[in-house]
Design an enzyme around this catalytic site. Structure first.
Site, PDB file in Angstrom:
ATOM      1  N   ARG A 105       0.836  -1.180   0.000  1.00 26.18           N
ATOM      2  CA  ARG A 105       0.000   0.000   0.000  1.00 26.18           C
ATOM      3  C   ARG A 105       0.883   1.246   0.000  1.00 26.18           C
ATOM      4  O   ARG A 105       2.031   1.211   0.442  1.00 26.18           O
ATOM      5  CB  ARG A 105      -0.919   0.032   1.237  1.00 26.18           C
ATOM      6  CG  ARG A 105      -1.785  -1.207   1.397  1.00 26.18           C
ATOM      7  CD  ARG A 105      -2.631  -1.461   0.182  1.00 26.18           C
ATOM      8  NE  ARG A 105      -3.558  -2.555   0.387  1.00 26.18           N
ATOM      9  CZ  ARG A 105      -4.221  -3.160  -0.570  1.00 26.18           C
ATOM     10  NH1 ARG A 105      -4.041  -2.805  -1.829  1.00 26.18           N
ATOM     11  NH2 ARG A 105      -5.063  -4.133  -0.299  1.00 26.18           N
ATOM     12  N   THR A 106       0.327   2.352  -0.523  1.00 24.76           N
ATOM     13  CA  THR A 106       1.060   3.613  -0.541  1.00 24.76           C
ATOM     14  C   THR A 106       1.115   4.169   0.876  1.00 24.76           C
ATOM     15  O   THR A 106       0.109   4.627   1.404  1.00 24.76           O
ATOM     16  CB  THR A 106       0.378   4.628  -1.472  1.00 24.76           C
ATOM     17  OG1 THR A 106       0.287   4.065  -2.776  1.00 24.76           O
ATOM     18  CG2 THR A 106       1.197   5.906  -1.546  1.00 24.76           C
ATOM     19  N   LEU A 107       2.274   4.083   1.492  1.00 21.42           N
ATOM     20  CA  LEU A 107       2.435   4.561   2.855  1.00 21.42           C
ATOM     21  C   LEU A 107       2.879   6.016   2.892  1.00 21.42           C
ATOM     22  O   LEU A 107       2.449   6.779   3.743  1.00 21.42           O
ATOM     23  CB  LEU A 107       3.432   3.682   3.605  1.00 21.42           C
ATOM     24  CG  LEU A 107       3.081   2.190   3.666  1.00 21.42           C
ATOM     25  CD1 LEU A 107       4.171   1.421   4.408  1.00 21.42           C
ATOM     26  CD2 LEU A 107       1.738   1.973   4.356  1.00 21.42           C
TER      27      LEU A 107
END
Length: 256
Positions: free
Chosen positions: A38-40
């Site tokens: 996921r885009t953190l």
């Protein structure tokens, strides 16, 4: 094993072939463990977008910078996307997610053209559809890290709206994202209160606000573009550059 025999001029040939199974026709993609991430924290980010309605249209301004943290890594990222002759879309936030949103919208436009029903995506339709897109990704715990600004002019009416990364949306006569919502929005509201505001006045207000962001926002370039939407269609300006006035810098002391 499966055996096949062929006869040619009374000569028998015997060919041995393995049996075909259904799974042999399937495409197998082997992925490493934990390949889905996921885009953190976005890598390349873009800064504030400003929008302002005027008599007979809408004007939207966005700079052309792309940043690695506070580093101005890219200085030519044009992000004012012309959807059609009545709609413009742009974002602030993760530039990679902007590219994904742009590609998704383009695919949506292609799907509409295939129907050949004469329908084109209107500003409010795009705005509403983006609320569903952003909220859907948020609900999957994989949000698109952007605030999307949609501007348009359709059926004699100007439209200006914002959708943020969790699907929260609103319409207004002036909008700003990022740090611009704290610094530039008061000036935009002051200009929007003038009912006689014309195209030139809107452009001058946006230029002044972009100059103000250049002074106050470390992630803002002095180069930007302005998209203007009127009944004549969409016009995206070449890159505009402000020089700024730093004469007062010599009086700033105590921060050495």
């Amino acid at each position: 094993m499966f055996h096949q025999e062929y006869s040619l001029n009374n000569v028998a040939f015997k060919n041995t072939l393995p049996p075909k199974r259904d799974e042999d026709y399937e495409v197998k993609i082997y992925k490493a463990p934990d390949v889905f991430k996921r885009t953190l924290s976005p890598n390349t980010t873009t800064t504030s977008v400003l929008g302002l309605k005027f008599n007979g249209g809408v004007a939207i301004a966005a700079d052309v910078g792309g940043y690695y943290g506070k580093l101005a890594r890219f200085k030519g990222l044009e992000r004012l996307y012309k959807v059609n002759d009545s709609t413009v879309m742009t974002t602030s936030g993760d530039f990679a997610d902007f590219q994904h949103i742009r590609d998704t919208v383009e695919q949506r436009i292609i799907s509409e053209k295939i129907l050949e029903d004469g329908f084109s995506l209107k500003p409010f339709c795009l705005y509403t559809w983006l609320t569903r897109l952003m909220y859907s990704r948020r609900s999957q715990f994989d949000p698109l890290w952007n605030s999307v600004v949609v501007g348009g002019f359709d059926e004699g009416k100007a439209f200006l709206g914002v959708v943020n990364m969790i699907g929260l949306a609103y319409e207004d006569s002036c909008v700003a994202t990022g740090l611009g919502s704290y610094i530039a929005l008061p000036a935009l509201r002051n200009a929007a209160s003038n009912r006689m505001l014309d195209k030139e006045g809107a452009h001058q207000t946006l230029i002044k606000c972009m100059e103000l962001l250049y002074y106050r926002d470390t992630c803002s370039l002095p180069k930007f573009q302005i998209a203007t939407l009127t009944e004549k269609g969409v016009e995206i300006s070449p890159v505009i550059e402000v020089t700024g006035n730093w004469e007062i810098a010599s009086f700033v002391k105590g921060f050495e």
